[in-house]
Design a protein around this motif. Structure first.
Motif, PDB file in Angstrom:
ATOM      1  N   ILE A   1       0.866  -1.178   0.000  1.00  0.00           N
ATOM      2  CA  ILE A   1       0.000   0.000   0.000  1.00  0.00           C
ATOM      3  C   ILE A   1       0.900   1.224   0.000  1.00  0.00           C
ATOM      4  O   ILE A   1       1.832   1.313   0.805  1.00  0.00           O
ATOM      5  CB  ILE A   1      -0.925   0.025   1.230  1.00  0.00           C
ATOM      6  N   THR A   2       0.648   2.153  -0.895  1.00  0.00           N
ATOM      7  CA  THR A   2       1.456   3.372  -0.955  1.00  0.00           C
ATOM      8  C   THR A   2       0.557   4.602  -0.991  1.00  0.00           C
ATOM      9  O   THR A   2      -0.478   4.613  -1.657  1.00  0.00           O
ATOM     10  CB  THR A   2       2.373   3.386  -2.194  1.00  0.00           C
ATOM     11  N   GLY A   3       0.952   5.629  -0.251  1.00  0.00           N
ATOM     12  CA  GLY A   3       0.290   6.925  -0.326  1.00  0.00           C
ATOM     13  C   GLY A   3      -1.114   6.987   0.227  1.00  0.00           C
ATOM     14  O   GLY A   3      -1.884   7.869  -0.171  1.00  0.00           O
ATOM     15  N   ALA A   4      -1.480   6.094   1.170  1.00  0.00           N
ATOM     16  CA  ALA A   4      -2.815   6.166   1.769  1.00  0.00           C
ATOM     17  C   ALA A   4      -2.899   7.407   2.661  1.00  0.00           C
ATOM     18  O   ALA A   4      -2.044   7.608   3.521  1.00  0.00           O
ATOM     19  CB  ALA A   4      -3.093   4.911   2.590  1.00  0.00           C
ATOM     20  N   PRO A   5      -3.914   8.263   2.485  1.00  0.00           N
ATOM     21  CA  PRO A   5      -3.971   9.516   3.246  1.00  0.00           C
ATOM     22  C   PRO A   5      -4.081   9.296   4.752  1.00  0.00           C
ATOM     23  O   PRO A   5      -4.776   8.390   5.217  1.00  0.00           O
ATOM     24  CB  PRO A   5      -5.248  10.188   2.715  1.00  0.00           C
ATOM     25  N   ILE A   6      -3.377  10.130   5.519  1.00  0.00           N
ATOM     26  CA  ILE A   6      -3.522  10.230   6.967  1.00  0.00           C
ATOM     27  C   ILE A   6      -3.704  11.715   7.267  1.00  0.00           C
ATOM     28  O   ILE A   6      -2.820  12.526   6.987  1.00  0.00           O
ATOM     29  CB  ILE A   6      -2.288   9.682   7.715  1.00  0.00           C
ATOM     30  N   LEU A   7      -4.858  12.085   7.831  1.00  0.00           N
ATOM     31  CA  LEU A   7      -5.223  13.499   7.926  1.00  0.00           C
ATOM     32  C   LEU A   7      -5.051  14.111   9.304  1.00  0.00           C
ATOM     33  O   LEU A   7      -4.904  15.330   9.420  1.00  0.00           O
ATOM     34  CB  LEU A   7      -6.682  13.684   7.494  1.00  0.00           C
ATOM     35  N   SER A   8      -5.083  13.295  10.370  1.00  0.00           N
ATOM     36  CA  SER A   8      -5.033  13.874  11.704  1.00  0.00           C
ATOM     37  C   SER A   8      -4.541  12.866  12.724  1.00  0.00           C
ATOM     38  O   SER A   8      -4.492  11.659  12.463  1.00  0.00           O
ATOM     39  CB  SER A   8      -6.420  14.383  12.122  1.00  0.00           C
ATOM     40  N   VAL A   9      -4.174  13.376  13.898  1.00  0.00           N
ATOM     41  CA  VAL A   9      -3.828  12.527  15.032  1.00  0.00           C
ATOM     42  C   VAL A   9      -4.567  13.073  16.252  1.00  0.00           C
ATOM     43  O   VAL A   9      -4.637  14.282  16.469  1.00  0.00           O
ATOM     44  CB  VAL A   9      -2.300  12.487  15.281  1.00  0.00           C
ATOM     45  N   GLU A  10      -5.148  12.174  17.038  1.00  0.00           N
ATOM     46  CA  GLU A  10      -5.903  12.555  18.226  1.00  0.00           C
ATOM     47  C   GLU A  10      -5.225  11.989  19.464  1.00  0.00           C
ATOM     48  O   GLU A  10      -4.769  10.851  19.463  1.00  0.00           O
ATOM     49  CB  GLU A  10      -7.336  12.045  18.129  1.00  0.00           C
ATOM     50  N   GLN A  11      -5.155  12.798  20.516  1.00  0.00           N
ATOM     51  CA  GLN A  11      -4.557  12.359  21.770  1.00  0.00           C
ATOM     52  C   GLN A  11      -5.638  11.899  22.729  1.00  0.00           C
ATOM     53  O   GLN A  11      -6.650  12.571  22.919  1.00  0.00           O
ATOM     54  CB  GLN A  11      -3.744  13.506  22.408  1.00  0.00           C
ATOM     55  N   PHE A  12      -5.442  10.721  23.316  1.00  0.00           N
ATOM     56  CA  PHE A  12      -6.335  10.224  24.364  1.00  0.00           C
ATOM     57  C   PHE A  12      -5.537  10.104  25.650  1.00  0.00           C
ATOM     58  O   PHE A  12      -4.360   9.709  25.616  1.00  0.00           O
ATOM     59  CB  PHE A  12      -6.902   8.851  23.978  1.00  0.00           C
ATOM     60  N   PRO A  13      -6.106  10.450  26.810  1.00  0.00           N
ATOM     61  CA  PRO A  13      -7.531  10.737  27.041  1.00  0.00           C
ATOM     62  C   PRO A  13      -7.933  12.191  26.837  1.00  0.00           C
ATOM     63  O   PRO A  13      -9.000  12.605  27.275  1.00  0.00           O
ATOM     64  CB  PRO A  13      -7.703  10.338  28.502  1.00  0.00           C
ATOM     65  N   GLY A  14      -7.084  13.009  26.186  1.00  0.00           N
ATOM     66  CA  GLY A  14      -7.409  14.416  25.986  1.00  0.00           C
ATOM     67  C   GLY A  14      -8.492  14.665  24.959  1.00  0.00           C
ATOM     68  O   GLY A  14      -9.131  15.709  24.970  1.00  0.00           O
ATOM     69  N   PHE A  15      -8.688  13.728  24.002  1.00  0.00           N
ATOM     70  CA  PHE A  15      -9.698  13.862  22.951  1.00  0.00           C
ATOM     71  C   PHE A  15      -9.519  15.149  22.141  1.00  0.00           C
ATOM     72  O   PHE A  15     -10.487  15.726  21.660  1.00  0.00           O
ATOM     73  CB  PHE A  15     -11.113  13.787  23.525  1.00  0.00           C
ATOM     74  N   GLN A  16      -8.259  15.596  21.972  1.00  0.00           N
ATOM     75  CA  GLN A  16      -7.967  16.724  21.098  1.00  0.00           C
ATOM     76  C   GLN A  16      -7.310  16.208  19.827  1.00  0.00           C
ATOM     77  O   GLN A  16      -6.394  15.397  19.879  1.00  0.00           O
ATOM     78  CB  GLN A  16      -7.050  17.726  21.799  1.00  0.00           C
ATOM     79  N   SER A  17      -7.797  16.702  18.682  1.00  0.00           N
ATOM     80  CA  SER A  17      -7.313  16.256  17.381  1.00  0.00           C
ATOM     81  C   SER A  17      -6.470  17.353  16.738  1.00  0.00           C
ATOM     82  O   SER A  17      -6.794  18.543  16.844  1.00  0.00           O
ATOM     83  CB  SER A  17      -8.498  15.913  16.476  1.00  0.00           C
ATOM     84  N   PHE A  18      -5.380  16.950  16.060  1.00  0.00           N
ATOM     85  CA  PHE A  18      -4.444  17.883  15.436  1.00  0.00           C
ATOM     86  C   PHE A  18      -4.248  17.487  13.974  1.00  0.00           C
ATOM     87  O   PHE A  18      -3.969  16.328  13.674  1.00  0.00           O
ATOM     88  CB  PHE A  18      -3.112  17.869  16.178  1.00  0.00           C
ATOM     89  N   PRO A  19      -4.389  18.442  13.046  1.00  0.00           N
ATOM     90  CA  PRO A  19      -4.285  18.121  11.615  1.00  0.00           C
ATOM     91  C   PRO A  19      -2.861  17.771  11.204  1.00  0.00           C
ATOM     92  O   PRO A  19      -1.888  18.350  11.692  1.00  0.00           O
ATOM     93  CB  PRO A  19      -4.756  19.398  10.922  1.00  0.00           C
TER      94      PRO A  19
END
Length: 260
Positions: free
Chosen positions: A63-81
Motif C-alpha cells: 500500500i502506498t500513499g494512503a492519506p492520513i489526515l489527523s492525530v488525536e490524543q487520548f484521554p485528551g480527545f484533542q485532534s491535530f491536523p
C-alpha cells in the motif's frame, strides 16, 4: 543534556534566548491543556493511495500513499491536523492462501512476519513541529495484545472479494520508532514506543487475471498505545470512519473493536 534541551540550545544559538523561551512556554502551555497521554489515533476517512497484490507464494501486498489526515490524543480527545500525511506498507511474503479462488471470486492470504509500515507527515501547528517519519514498524505475530483480548496475534492476513470489490488486512506490528517530538508535544513521557494490533485497514479494489489485485484505501485509523519499552507493538486499526469503534462485516466475518 536531554534531546529537548539540545534542541532548545541550538535554537538559542540561531535565534536568541527570547525565541527559545517562547517555544518552551508554548510547549508547556499545550502540555498543560492535555492530560498525560495514553493513546494516539492517526486517522483518515478520505480514499486514496494504491493497493497492489499479485497472488503467489512468497509475494507481498503493498500500500502506498494512503492519506492520513489527523492525530488525536487520548484521554485528551484533542485532534491535530497532519499536513501531507500518508501511509506506506508492505507485508512479508505470502505463506498460505496465496492463490485466487476463481469460483468463489475471493482470496484470503496469510503473510510471514516482516515487511514495513511507515507514516509520514507534518504537524506545523504543534510547538515542536513534528515532521517527517511519524512512526515505523514491522509485522510481528510473536506477541499478543491484551487490549484486544488475545494472547497471541495471528499471522498478518488479508481478505479480498472480487464480487464486492472490498478488502481488508490485519496483523500485529512491532514498532521501531514513534516520532519523539510528537510524543513530547502531546504530553507523553520521553522515549516511548508503543504496542497494539492492526485490526483492519479497508480498501476497495478489483482482480484482473494475470495482473492481480489493485485498488485504493478507503479509510485508515491507527491507534498507538505508547509504552516505555524500546521494542513493543502498535495498535493499528483502519476503517471507513476514523476514530469510531465499530462492528464491521467483511467477506462474511464480523470484526469488532472496543475501547476499554
Amino acid at each position: 543534556m536531554t534531546r529537548e534541551s539540545r534542541r532548545h540550545a541550538a535554537v538559542a544559538t540561531l535565534l536568541g534566548n527570547g525565541t527559545t523561551v517562547a517555544i518552551t512556554l508554548a510547549q508547556s502551555a499545550l502540555s498543560n491543556t492535555l492530560p498525560l497521554g495514553r493513546e494516539l489515533d492517526f486517522s483518515s476517512n478520505r480514499p486514496g493511495g494504491s493497493v497492489s497484490y499479485q497472488p503467489g507464494l512468497g509475494n507481498q501486498l503493498s500500500i502506498t500513499g494512503a492519506p492520513i489526515l489527523s492525530v488525536e490524543q487520548f484521554p485528551g480527545f484533542q485532534s491535530f491536523p497532519i499536513v501531507g500525511g500518508y501511509l506506506d506498507l508492505v507485508t512479508g511474503g505470502c505463506v498460505s492462501g496465496c492463490s485466487f479462488n476463481s469460483k468463489a471470486q475471493t482470496q484470503t492470504s496469510f503473510f510471514a512476519d516482516g515487511g514495513l509500515i511507515q507514516i509520514f507527515g507534518n504537524l506545523p501547528g504543534l510547538p515542536g513541529d513534528p515532521h517527517g517519519l511519524l512512526f515505523q514498524g514491522v509485522f510481528n505475530s510473536k506477541e499478543g495484545s491484551k487490549f484486544l483480548g488475545h494472547k497471541q496475534c495471528p499471522l498478518t492476513n488479508v481478505t479480498l472479494n472480487a464480487k464486492t470489490h472490498k478488502g481488508g488486512i490485519q496483523g500485529c506490528v512491532q514498532v521501531e520508532d514513534i516520532n519523539s517530538d510528537l510524543l513530547a508535544d502531546l504530553n507523553f513521557p520521553n522515549e516511548q514506543q508503543g504496542k497494539g494490533f492492526l485490526s483492519e485497514l479497508f480498501f476497495e479494489l478489483s482482480f484482473t487475471p494475470g495482473v492481480g489485485w489493485n485498488g485504493e484505501v478507503q479509510g485508515s485509523d491507527l491507534l498507538a498505545l505508547p509504552t516505555p519499552e524500546p521494542a513493543s507493538l502498535l495498535l493499528f486499526a483502519a476503517g471507513v470512519f476514523a476514530g469510531v469503534r465499530r462492528r464491521t462485516r467483511l467477506g462474511g466475518n464480523n470484526l469488532t473493536k472496543t475501547r476499554k
